[in-house]
Structure formats: structure tokens, C-alpha cells
Design an enzyme around this catalytic site. Sequence first.
Site, mmCIF file in Angstrom:
data_model
loop_
_atom_site.group_PDB
_atom_site.id
_atom_site.type_symbol
_atom_site.label_atom_id
_atom_site.label_comp_id
_atom_site.label_asym_id
_atom_site.label_seq_id
_atom_site.Cartn_x
_atom_site.Cartn_y
_atom_site.Cartn_z
ATOM 1 N N SER A 68 0.825 -1.212 0.000
ATOM 2 C CA SER A 68 0.000 0.000 0.000
ATOM 3 C C SER A 68 0.853 1.254 0.000
ATOM 4 O O SER A 68 1.482 1.557 -0.993
ATOM 5 C CB SER A 68 -1.062 0.022 1.086
ATOM 6 O OG SER A 68 -2.037 0.991 0.728
ATOM 7 N N HIS A 73 2.780 14.801 5.341
ATOM 8 C CA HIS A 73 2.657 16.231 5.061
ATOM 9 C C HIS A 73 3.249 16.912 6.282
ATOM 10 O O HIS A 73 2.851 16.598 7.415
ATOM 11 C CB HIS A 73 1.196 16.639 4.866
ATOM 12 C CG HIS A 73 0.518 15.870 3.783
ATOM 13 N ND1 HIS A 73 0.662 16.176 2.449
ATOM 14 C CD2 HIS A 73 -0.269 14.772 3.841
ATOM 15 C CE1 HIS A 73 -0.032 15.306 1.736
ATOM 16 N NE2 HIS A 73 -0.597 14.447 2.561
ATOM 17 N N CYS A 88 -0.802 -3.940 4.153
ATOM 18 C CA CYS A 88 -1.498 -5.219 4.219
ATOM 19 C C CYS A 88 -0.463 -6.338 4.200
ATOM 20 O O CYS A 88 0.734 -6.085 4.148
ATOM 21 C CB CYS A 88 -2.484 -5.350 3.056
ATOM 22 S SG CYS A 88 -1.697 -5.270 1.442
#
Length: 124
Positions: A68, A73, A88
Amino acid sequence: MTTPHRAAGTHLLADLSGIAPALLADCGRIEALLRDAALAAGARIVHSHFHPFGPGLGVTGVVLLAESHISVHTWPEHGFAAVDIFMCGAAAPQRALDVLREALAPRTCTVRSLQRGVDESATR
């Protein structure tokens, strides 16, 4: 009737505050840190892309994983970083977060954890 649910992975949303501003403004350092975190979690890196907003300003970026992603930020002017870790398979997202916390040494870290998955009945 309850529908079967299979967790596809763990999604950690972390708000890290009270971080030294210099640690949050260096784009190359942030990218290297997220890549190290991904490897520590046992994830396989597919690609990464990071963007600096200028001297002393924040960074935004993502490490795409076979499992994934990890994204960040940063707001150096507020000593704040928003981190999103979704993994995952056998990858361990908590290990990635531990690497980030160790390197950034936030005063506080608030984490929300979600189990993401698929509704087995929707695939039939």
C-alpha cells in the site's frame, strides 16, 4: 444477518507534534526516513515521490508500497507532521511508525488505527 468481513490491512493515521522544525523541512531527509520506515516494516518499495515547498517550508510525499503506502505532510512552522501508513499482508505498520517517532522525536503523537478490508459478500 451479519456479512463476513476480512481485514485487508491496518491503516495508521498519526499526528506528530512538537517536532524540531529543521527535521520537517529537509525533503531528502524526509524521503529517506519514510523509505527506511517502510523497509523496517518489511514492506516492498515500488516508488516514491516527494515535493518541497521551499526553504524552511513543508514537504509532502508518498512512498508507494506493494503492500500500500506511507505518506506525510509536514508543517515546520508548527512543528507538525501528518503521517498516513496503510499496509497489508505481512508488513508491520507499527514498526514503520516506531522508526518515524524515533527519528522525529515528537513531543506528542496521536494515532488512530483502522482495520481496512473487503466485504466478502460484495465480491460474489
